[in-house]
Write a protein that holds these residues in place. Structure first.
Motif, short mmCIF file in Angstrom:
data_model
loop_
_atom_site.label_atom_id
_atom_site.label_comp_id
_atom_site.label_asym_id
_atom_site.label_seq_id
_atom_site.Cartn_x
_atom_site.Cartn_y
_atom_site.Cartn_z
N HIS A 2 0.84 -1.20 0.00
CA HIS A 2 0.00 0.00 0.00
C HIS A 2 0.87 1.25 0.00
O HIS A 2 1.79 1.39 0.80
CB HIS A 2 -0.91 -0.01 1.23
CG HIS A 2 -1.76 1.20 1.33
ND1 HIS A 2 -2.78 1.47 0.45
CD2 HIS A 2 -1.74 2.24 2.21
CE1 HIS A 2 -3.37 2.60 0.78
NE2 HIS A 2 -2.75 3.10 1.84
N GLU A 299 -6.66 -15.82 -11.19
CA GLU A 299 -7.73 -14.84 -11.39
C GLU A 299 -8.15 -14.18 -10.08
O GLU A 299 -8.40 -12.98 -10.02
CB GLU A 299 -8.95 -15.49 -12.05
CG GLU A 299 -8.74 -15.94 -13.47
CD GLU A 299 -8.34 -17.40 -13.55
OE1 GLU A 299 -7.79 -17.89 -12.54
OE2 GLU A 299 -8.56 -18.03 -14.60
N GLY A 300 -8.22 -14.99 -9.01
CA GLY A 300 -8.63 -14.45 -7.73
C GLY A 300 -7.67 -13.40 -7.20
O GLY A 300 -8.07 -12.35 -6.71
N GLN A 301 -6.37 -13.70 -7.31
CA GLN A 301 -5.36 -12.75 -6.84
C GLN A 301 -5.39 -11.47 -7.66
O GLN A 301 -5.31 -10.36 -7.12
CB GLN A 301 -3.98 -13.40 -6.94
CG GLN A 301 -2.85 -12.51 -6.45
CD GLN A 301 -1.51 -13.20 -6.55
OE1 GLN A 301 -1.44 -14.39 -6.85
NE2 GLN A 301 -0.44 -12.45 -6.33
N ARG A 303 -7.96 -10.36 -9.39
CA ARG A 303 -9.22 -9.66 -9.10
C ARG A 303 -9.12 -8.90 -7.79
O ARG A 303 -9.62 -7.77 -7.65
CB ARG A 303 -10.38 -10.65 -9.06
CG ARG A 303 -11.75 -9.99 -8.95
CD ARG A 303 -12.86 -11.03 -8.91
NE ARG A 303 -12.89 -11.81 -10.14
CZ ARG A 303 -12.54 -13.09 -10.20
NH1 ARG A 303 -12.13 -13.73 -9.11
NH2 ARG A 303 -12.60 -13.75 -11.34
N GLU A 304 -8.49 -9.50 -6.80
CA GLU A 304 -8.34 -8.86 -5.50
C GLU A 304 -7.51 -7.58 -5.62
O GLU A 304 -7.86 -6.54 -5.05
CB GLU A 304 -7.67 -9.82 -4.52
CG GLU A 304 -7.49 -9.24 -3.12
CD GLU A 304 -6.83 -10.23 -2.18
OE1 GLU A 304 -6.48 -9.83 -1.06
OE2 GLU A 304 -6.64 -11.40 -2.58
N ARG A 305 -6.41 -7.66 -6.38
CA ARG A 305 -5.57 -6.48 -6.58
C ARG A 305 -6.31 -5.41 -7.37
O ARG A 305 -6.22 -4.21 -7.07
CB ARG A 305 -4.29 -6.90 -7.32
CG ARG A 305 -3.37 -5.74 -7.71
CD ARG A 305 -2.83 -5.01 -6.53
NE ARG A 305 -1.86 -3.99 -6.93
CZ ARG A 305 -1.49 -2.98 -6.17
NH1 ARG A 305 -1.98 -2.84 -4.95
NH2 ARG A 305 -0.61 -2.10 -6.61
N GLU A 307 -9.57 -5.00 -7.48
CA GLU A 307 -10.59 -4.40 -6.63
C GLU A 307 -9.98 -3.37 -5.69
O GLU A 307 -10.59 -2.33 -5.41
CB GLU A 307 -11.29 -5.50 -5.82
CG GLU A 307 -12.16 -6.44 -6.65
CD GLU A 307 -13.36 -5.74 -7.24
OE1 GLU A 307 -13.74 -4.66 -6.73
OE2 GLU A 307 -13.93 -6.25 -8.22
N LYS A 308 -8.77 -3.64 -5.23
CA LYS A 308 -8.10 -2.70 -4.33
C LYS A 308 -7.77 -1.40 -5.05
O LYS A 308 -8.04 -0.30 -4.54
CB LYS A 308 -6.83 -3.35 -3.78
CG LYS A 308 -6.11 -2.50 -2.75
CD LYS A 308 -4.90 -3.25 -2.19
CE LYS A 308 -4.17 -2.41 -1.15
NZ LYS A 308 -2.99 -3.12 -0.60
N ASN A 310 -9.10 -0.36 -7.93
CA ASN A 310 -10.35 0.24 -8.36
C ASN A 310 -11.05 0.93 -7.20
O ASN A 310 -11.65 2.01 -7.37
CB ASN A 310 -11.26 -0.84 -8.96
CG ASN A 310 -12.41 -0.25 -9.75
OD1 ASN A 310 -12.29 0.80 -10.37
ND2 ASN A 310 -13.55 -0.92 -9.74
#
Length: 664
Positions: A2, A299-301, A303-305, A307-308, A310
């Motif tokens: 972060h 895909e999950g990893q 998507r998680e990144r 979403e963060k 976004n």
């Protein structure tokens, strides 16, 4: 990891840099701003004239005194004794203090004169004497013609500034994109290793567009609004200071709140542009490696990144838009409150005879014209804040350290034999200067020789090529071409001496012919076709819908191996005196590799060439093989000599041979 939120940027410094960049367009921009201000000023004169029309109509309908001509008639009647002015003096007025012979009842600034006129207007006898006067249509017509001319000139000024700003904005955006494009070619590779391509692309597109929109839609609007604001202030106090003060006080609260909101919202606009650049960079990287992500089940990893990132964009957008959005309803409320205050206080002043009914009408328009600029300024400053944040990113990019100026370098090797010498070359990447990648590299490649560079991943093979092409500079030692140190040659001169085929193929959206002849002029059709035949792709190209004129897009059915062969054919057409082949056969199958190998052998004839290869079977015929490990040359010689030594090269070759047998 972060990232900490950036500190609020200096709005004044950002705008100063932006306006300094616009010096070439300063004259025409200034003219457009003058037109915007002039249009606003002409509009402000309208309410004062509308108040006259209102008085004409009101007094004509009520039988009151409707014009200066009627007031002069009253004065004549007073002086002739037809009217006893003593009967109309306000209560408490000392008659001895008044010069009745020189009293000017048309003086709107004289409270006594206006009180007398208003009292006479209320007299039944005097109203009956003038009830046939009616509405002064001649006076209304003159004011209406004057207003029409005023508004036409104002509209012309507004049209001029809009046309000029739209034109200038596009020229400015074009120049800014051109400067960024030129800057990209002058930046060292270390910049692109530290910044994603998507972030750079966001600066070229999103940030430049934001600046252009602010210039086109907001700059002139702010100037026009400021002129209108100041002009309204002057006209209101000129017309009546009491109503003027009422309007200013009711609007002052909104102005103070607007400044406070702007002060606390700037860093959110900065965060918005930064987070948008990060999101674009991540999207570009993930789409480029979409197949790998799916195969790896990541895909999950991803998507998680996503979403963060976004979510960071959403948060920055929400906070910046929420705070800036407060300005509009706030100013609407202040404006409506101003209407109410003007009506109440204006009615009291009319009852006291201090103003006419038309003054209230004028002030109702002034309230709208006075608070409207604050809305425009608030909206314009929102856009200017976005432009300031975007300009910081653009000028941050334009101010990045460039490659050294090479205008003074006189060494220019035209006819190249291809004698290349690495002498005690050392290298460390600028980002990690303490970690030496190349320790002490020395080798002499004679003209026409084919030098293969092999070794495990991370041994420094591609780094050597980057040093040879002057993408990076050695931290120690020298590299010479025909006895001339490459540091004494311009990068452009060095680059012209080499043709390159890289592991990562690059084809742009255009015809096959345009991709093959990229940056090559005066190449015959026969030369192009022979190169494609040598690479074994002529038949494939002829089978395409339009042959060599087929447009290559993302939807064109073409394999990775065929793309690689197209880039090899492009290098053959370029016909440079020296060659660099970096894993040029990595994307082709074994059968195609044999055909490609023959084409490459033909390509490298009588040319000094450097071949980086993981498949050791492709460099058996190399004149010299440089075996690298951990930044050093551990072995060198031809294929047979190195196998006979039974060293590191022999181990590499044997392991690949055994692996091929297992796969077979």
């Amino acid at each position: 990891m972060h990232k900490k939120r950036q500190k609020p940027k200096n709005l004044k410094a950002a705008l100063s840099n932006l306006f300094s960049y616009c010096k070439k367009e300063a004259g025409i921009i200034l003219f457009a701003l003058i037109m915007a201000a002039l249009g606003a000023v002409l509009t402000i004169a309208g309410p004062n004239q509308i108040s006259k029309i209102t008085d004409y109509i009101y007094n004509g309908l009520t039988g009151g005194i409707s014009s200066e001509a009627v007031q002069e008639d009253i004065q004549k009647q007073i002086q002739s004794g037809q009217i006893n002015i003593m009967d109309y003096l306000p209560e408490g007025t000392d008659p001895s203090s008044i010069d009745f012979q020189n009293l000017d009842l048309t003086d709107k600034n004289s409270e006594l004169a206006q009180n007398i006129v208003n009292n006479i207007r209320l007299s039944d006898e005097f109203r009956a004497a003038h009830q046939d006067d009616g509405i002064d249509m001649n006076g209304i017509f003159k004011v209406a013609v004057f207003l029409l001319g005023l508004y036409l000139i104002s509209a012309l000024c507004s049209f001029s500034q809009h046309f000029i700003m739209a034109t200038v904005t596009q020229k400015l955006s074009k120049r800014m994109r051109k400067d960024i494009d030129g800057k990209i070619n002058r930046l060292p590779l270390k910049y692109f290793s530290e910044h994603s391509y998507g972030d750079v692309l966001s600066r070229v597109t999103n940030d430049v567009d934001t600046i252009g929109q602010a210039f086109s839609n907001s700059l002139a609007a702010i100037v026009s609004a400021a002129a209108q604001f100041i002009g309204c202030l002057i006209m209101m106090y000129y017309t009546n200071w009491i109503l003027g003060t009422t309007t200013v006080v009711t609007t002052l609260l909104g102005l103070v709140l607007m400044v406070l909101i702007m002060k606390h919202s700037q860093h959110y606009f900065t965060d918005r542009q930064r987070s948008l650049g990060e999101l674009n960079g991540y999207i570009e990287e993930m789409y480029a490696g979409h197949d790998v992500i799916r195969i790896s089940g990541a895909e999950g990893q991803v998507r998680e990144r996503f979403e963060k990132l976004n979510g960071a964009v959403r948060t920055a957008n929400y906070k910046s838009q929420f705070l800036s959005g407060l300005m509009q309803p706030l100013m609407t409320f202040i404006g409506n409150f101003g209407y109410v205050a003007v009506c109440i206080i204006g009615a009291l002043l009319v009852m006291k005879g201090q103003i006419t009914f038309g003054v209230i009408t004028a002030f109702l328009i002034y309230v709208r014209l006075f608070e409207q600029p604050l809305r425009q300024i608030s909206q314009g400053m929102t856009n200017i804040q976005s432009a300031a944040a975007a300009s910081e990113r653009v000028f941050e990019f334009l101010s990045e350290e460039e490659l050294e100026d090479e205008s003074a370098k006189m060494a220019n090797v035209e006819e190249v034999e291809g004698d290349v010498v690495f002498s005690h070359v050392k290298f460390s990447y600028p980002s990690v200067p303490d970690k030496e990648i190349i320790h002490d590299f020395s080798v002499h490649v004679k003209p026409g020789q084919k030098a293969a560079i092999v070794g495990p991943t991370g041994a420094g093979k591609t780094t050597l090529v980057n040093l040879l092409m002057r993408f990076f500079e050695p931290t120690g030692g020298t590299i010479t071409i025909d006895g001339v140190d490459t540091k004494d040659m311009t990068r452009e001169n060095v680059h012209r001496k080499f043709g390159m085929v890289l592991q990562d193929t690059w084809l742009f959206e255009g015809s096959v012919r345009e991709n093959l002849l990229y940056n090559n002029e005066n190449v015959s059709e026969e030369t192009m076709i022979n190169a494609c035949k040598a690479c074994g792709i002529h038949s494939f190209i002829k089978a395409l819908p339009q042959g060599y004129d087929t447009i290559l897009t993302d939807n064109t059915s073409i394999s990775a191996g065929q793309k690689q062969l197209l880039t090899i054919a492009r290098a053959m057409i370029q016909n440079s005196p020296m060659l660099i082949l970096d894993e040029a056969t990595s994307s082709v199958d074994t059968r195609t590799e044999l055909l490609t190998q023959r084409a490459m052998d033909q390509l490298t004839q009588k040319r000094t060439s450097f071949v980086i290869a993981h498949r050791l079977s492709t460099i058996k015929n190399a004149d010299i093989i440089l075996v690298m490990r951990d930044g050093d040359i551990v072995e060198q010689g031809n294929h047979e000599e190195l196998l006979a030594k039974g060293g590191f090269y022999a181990d590499l070759y044997t392991s690949q041979f055994e692996q091929s047998e297992v796969q077979a």
